[in-house]
Design a protein around this motif. Structure first.
Motif, PDB file in Angstrom:
ATOM      1  N   LEU A  64      47.241   8.674  36.403  1.00  0.00           N
ATOM      2  CA  LEU A  64      47.713   9.861  35.690  1.00  0.00           C
ATOM      3  C   LEU A  64      47.063  11.133  36.226  1.00  0.00           C
ATOM      4  CD1 LEU A  64      47.732   8.617  31.977  1.00  0.00           C
ATOM      5  CD2 LEU A  64      49.731   9.232  33.363  1.00  0.00           C
ATOM      6  N   ALA A  65      45.807  11.012  36.677  1.00  0.00           N
ATOM      7  CA  ALA A  65      45.097  12.189  37.188  1.00  0.00           C
ATOM      8  C   ALA A  65      45.748  12.753  38.447  1.00  0.00           C
ATOM      9  CB  ALA A  65      43.636  11.848  37.456  1.00  0.00           C
ATOM     10  N   LEU A  66      46.523  11.937  39.152  1.00  0.00           N
ATOM     11  CA  LEU A  66      47.227  12.443  40.335  1.00  0.00           C
ATOM     12  C   LEU A  66      48.219  13.541  39.966  1.00  0.00           C
ATOM     13  CD1 LEU A  66      47.982   9.076  42.182  1.00  0.00           C
ATOM     14  CD2 LEU A  66      46.272  10.786  42.835  1.00  0.00           C
ATOM     15  N   ARG A  67      48.725  13.494  38.747  1.00  0.00           N
ATOM     16  CA  ARG A  67      49.722  14.477  38.307  1.00  0.00           C
ATOM     17  C   ARG A  67      49.127  15.540  37.371  1.00  0.00           C
ATOM     18  NH1 ARG A  67      54.807  12.452  39.598  1.00  0.00           N
ATOM     19  NH2 ARG A  67      54.900  10.210  40.003  1.00  0.00           N
ATOM     20  N   ALA A  68      47.844  15.470  37.142  1.00  0.00           N
ATOM     21  CA  ALA A  68      47.213  16.428  36.228  1.00  0.00           C
ATOM     22  C   ALA A  68      47.290  17.838  36.800  1.00  0.00           C
ATOM     23  CB  ALA A  68      45.763  16.038  35.995  1.00  0.00           C
ATOM     24  N   PRO A  69      47.532  18.815  35.969  1.00  0.00           N
ATOM     25  CA  PRO A  69      47.632  20.201  36.466  1.00  0.00           C
ATOM     26  C   PRO A  69      46.313  20.686  37.054  1.00  0.00           C
ATOM     27  CG  PRO A  69      47.600  20.147  34.059  1.00  0.00           C
ATOM     28  CD  PRO A  69      47.748  18.727  34.514  1.00  0.00           C
ATOM     29  N   ARG A  70      46.439  21.518  38.012  1.00  0.00           N
ATOM     30  CA  ARG A  70      45.264  22.055  38.696  1.00  0.00           C
ATOM     31  C   ARG A  70      44.549  23.081  37.814  1.00  0.00           C
ATOM     32  NH1 ARG A  70      44.134  22.873  44.224  1.00  0.00           N
ATOM     33  NH2 ARG A  70      42.690  24.589  44.605  1.00  0.00           N
ATOM     34  N   ILE A  71      43.219  23.050  37.837  1.00  0.00           N
ATOM     35  CA  ILE A  71      42.416  24.084  37.203  1.00  0.00           C
ATOM     36  C   ILE A  71      41.380  24.561  38.214  1.00  0.00           C
ATOM     37  CG2 ILE A  71      42.763  23.218  34.861  1.00  0.00           C
ATOM     38  CD1 ILE A  71      40.000  21.969  34.974  1.00  0.00           C
ATOM     39  N   GLU A  72      40.615  25.577  37.849  1.00  0.00           N
ATOM     40  CA  GLU A  72      39.744  26.231  38.828  1.00  0.00           C
ATOM     41  C   GLU A  72      38.537  25.387  39.220  1.00  0.00           C
ATOM     42  OE1 GLU A  72      38.620  30.037  37.388  1.00  0.00           O
ATOM     43  OE2 GLU A  72      40.632  30.898  37.590  1.00  0.00           O
ATOM     44  N   ARG A  73      38.127  24.443  38.374  1.00  0.00           N
ATOM     45  CA  ARG A  73      36.953  23.628  38.690  1.00  0.00           C
ATOM     46  C   ARG A  73      37.328  22.153  38.594  1.00  0.00           C
ATOM     47  NH1 ARG A  73      32.954  23.431  33.426  1.00  0.00           N
ATOM     48  NH2 ARG A  73      34.493  22.610  31.952  1.00  0.00           N
ATOM     49  N   PRO A  74      36.485  21.247  39.100  1.00  0.00           N
ATOM     50  CA  PRO A  74      36.799  19.817  38.953  1.00  0.00           C
ATOM     51  C   PRO A  74      37.018  19.428  37.495  1.00  0.00           C
ATOM     52  CG  PRO A  74      35.010  20.122  40.524  1.00  0.00           C
ATOM     53  CD  PRO A  74      35.272  21.474  39.910  1.00  0.00           C
ATOM     54  N   LYS A  75      37.982  18.561  37.293  1.00  0.00           N
ATOM     55  CA  LYS A  75      38.317  18.093  35.944  1.00  0.00           C
ATOM     56  C   LYS A  75      37.482  16.850  35.640  1.00  0.00           C
ATOM     57  CE  LYS A  75      42.603  17.854  37.436  1.00  0.00           C
ATOM     58  NZ  LYS A  75      42.763  18.816  38.536  1.00  0.00           N
ATOM     59  N   ARG A  76      36.622  16.925  34.630  1.00  0.00           N
ATOM     60  CA  ARG A  76      35.842  15.759  34.204  1.00  0.00           C
ATOM     61  C   ARG A  76      36.581  15.111  33.029  1.00  0.00           C
ATOM     62  NH1 ARG A  76      29.944  16.431  32.905  1.00  0.00           N
ATOM     63  NH2 ARG A  76      29.358  14.841  34.426  1.00  0.00           N
ATOM     64  N   ILE A  77      36.930  13.848  33.190  1.00  0.00           N
ATOM     65  CA  ILE A  77      37.773  13.158  32.214  1.00  0.00           C
ATOM     66  C   ILE A  77      37.026  11.939  31.686  1.00  0.00           C
ATOM     67  CG2 ILE A  77      39.962  11.974  31.861  1.00  0.00           C
ATOM     68  CD1 ILE A  77      40.994  13.674  34.311  1.00  0.00           C
ATOM     69  N   VAL A  78      36.711  11.959  30.405  1.00  0.00           N
ATOM     70  CA  VAL A  78      35.978  10.861  29.773  1.00  0.00           C
ATOM     71  C   VAL A  78      36.977   9.943  29.084  1.00  0.00           C
ATOM     72  CG1 VAL A  78      34.186  10.230  28.112  1.00  0.00           C
ATOM     73  CG2 VAL A  78      33.997  12.380  29.407  1.00  0.00           C
ATOM     74  N   ILE A  79      36.878   8.646  29.374  1.00  0.00           N
ATOM     75  CA  ILE A  79      37.749   7.664  28.736  1.00  0.00           C
ATOM     76  C   ILE A  79      36.895   6.610  28.041  1.00  0.00           C
ATOM     77  CG2 ILE A  79      39.694   8.011  30.299  1.00  0.00           C
ATOM     78  CD1 ILE A  79      38.802   5.519  31.829  1.00  0.00           C
ATOM     79  N   CYS A  80      37.391   6.101  26.916  1.00  0.00           N
ATOM     80  CA  CYS A  80      36.659   5.072  26.170  1.00  0.00           C
ATOM     81  C   CYS A  80      37.645   4.386  25.224  1.00  0.00           C
ATOM     82  CB  CYS A  80      35.497   5.680  25.387  1.00  0.00           C
ATOM     83  SG  CYS A  80      34.543   4.494  24.419  1.00  0.00           S
ATOM     84  N   GLY A  81      37.664   3.063  25.262  1.00  0.00           N
ATOM     85  CA  GLY A  81      38.580   2.313  24.415  1.00  0.00           C
ATOM     86  C   GLY A  81      38.041   2.004  23.042  1.00  0.00           C
ATOM     87  N   GLY A  82      36.752   2.271  22.823  1.00  0.00           N
ATOM     88  CA  GLY A  82      36.130   1.978  21.540  1.00  0.00           C
ATOM     89  C   GLY A  82      34.763   1.357  21.733  1.00  0.00           C
ATOM     90  N   TYR A  83      34.349   0.562  20.766  1.00  0.00           N
ATOM     91  CA  TYR A  83      32.977   0.042  20.758  1.00  0.00           C
ATOM     92  C   TYR A  83      32.970  -1.363  20.161  1.00  0.00           C
ATOM     93  CZ  TYR A  83      32.463   5.078  21.083  1.00  0.00           C
ATOM     94  OH  TYR A  83      32.597   6.388  21.465  1.00  0.00           O
TER      95      TYR A  83
END
Length: 372
Positions: A241-260
């Motif tokens: 999905l990140a391949l299609r993420a819109p561009r922003i001025e700085r690197p995009k940090r994306i946190v993912i978590c399914g739970g605990y």
């Protein structure tokens, strides 16, 4: 059709990324070591020119110009085996520099890179009562990895943090770059068809495998790590999905978590969901480490994944544990192995001792109730 270069394509994460990239309509070029290229080609032979391989001896130093020919993006999941703390830290950073240099030379500006929650906070903070977001940074430095007595997690964290800092520096120097980093917690799930390992459990799946191996009547393992998890399929989905993420001025940090979930929760669930495995599982215990029993741990804010990728739903822990165990048991059958502590000894020798050292092996042994 758009072609994507994927590093680490035979690894736990990369093999799933390959599958999801293909399913999303991308053509894939897998950047792999010579020893694995032939086996990977056989696995994907039916796809014709939608899948191809490129060879590299060392991501940190090899000429990657041919690998980047006619690709539009790169997903970097590879993590090199290492013998010393210095190699761990330096090879990760040099690999980033070499990849970015080759990408720029080829006119490739879209990069998606696998990082970790350990980029956000140190391992000794995993069991603290706090919320962590994409704005948080682990402050460990290269010196922390090189100091006497540095733990495996100190070394691993430093390799990730320093390499991400290198990536940010390069992004600042080359504003045409469109960079996204994916930060998952511990990853579990069934193997993808392209994962090439000689043992049963690859990487963090070894922690789930540990639940199936050890002396009879042993106690459920203590919760030595964060209970945060993500299913491998969800992690791969985030990368694609990140391949299609819109561009922003700085690197995009994306946190993912399914739970605990805790290991004791997993044991209790498996004893009910997989009764045929009860003899291999630890004894079920009380709720002492469950959330309602006062167990404290850091939680991860996944709003960055929802905002940037549109990811709102994740595979739950029960399904994740079941998927993982079913795959591991099937792999045992394929290899003619019978479950038991001897199998886990093989896992330790094939993965822990060769890849990440004796300290981590000791953690895994303690998880099954034995000492190395």
């Amino acid at each position: 059709m758009t072609r994507v270069l994927i590093t680490g394509a035979t690894g736990l994460v990369g093999s799933h990324v390959v599958e999801q990239a293909l399913a999303a309509g991308y053509d894939v070029r897998a950047l792999v070591r010579p020893s694995k290229a032939g086996r990977l080609k056989e696995i994907y032979a039916s796809l014709g020119d939608r899948f191809e391989t490129a060879i590299t001896e060392d991501l940190a130093s090899s000429d990657l110009s041919q690998a980047f020919k006619d690709v539009s993006a790169v997903i970097h999941t590879a993590s090199r085996n290492w013998d010393t703390p210095a190699i761990a830290v330096d090879s990760a950073s040099l690999s980033i520099e070499n990849l970015v240099t080759a990408a720029l030379a080829a006119g490739v500006h879209k990069l998606v890179v696998t990082m970790s929650i350990i980029n956000l906070l140190a391992a000794d903070e995993w069991l603290a009562d706090r919320t962590v977001s994409a704005e948080d940074w682990n402050t460990q430095t290269r010196d922390d990895a090189l100091k006497p007595g540095a733990s495996f997690f100190d070394i691993y964290a430093t390799s990730k943090v320093v390499s991400e800092c290198v990536l940010w520096r390069l992004a600042e120097q080359h504003p045409e770059l469109d960079v996204a980093t994916i930060h998952p917690p511990f990853l579990y799930g069934p193997a993808a068809r392209g994962e090439i390992i000689d043992g049963v459990a690859g990487s963090t799946n070894g922690h789930v495998y540990a639940l199936l191996n050890g002396p009879l009547g042993r106690a459920s393992p203590a919760q030595w790590s964060t209970p945060a998890f993500c299913h491998l399929a969800d992690c791969a989905r985030a990368h694609v999905l990140a391949l299609r993420a819109p561009r922003i001025e700085r690197p995009k940090r994306i946190v993912i978590c399914g739970g605990y979930f805790t290991w004791r929760q997993a044991v209790r669930h498996l004893r009910g969901a997989r009764p045929g495995l009860v003899r291999r599982l630890p004894e079920a215990q009380g709720d002492g480490e469950d959330e309602d029993g006062g167990f404290v741990y850091a939680r991860f804010d996944v709003s960055s994944a929802e905002m940037i990728l549109g990811m709102k739903e994740y595979i739950g822990w029960q399904e994740t544990v079941e998927n993982t165990v079913d795959c591991l048991v099937e792999r045992e059958k394929d290899r003619g192995w019978e479950g038991g502590v001897g199998i886990f000894a093989s896992y330790c020798s094939l993965f822990c001792r060769e890849k990440i050292g004796l300290e981590y092996t000791s953690i895994c042994w303690s998880q099954v109730g034995w000492k190395s």
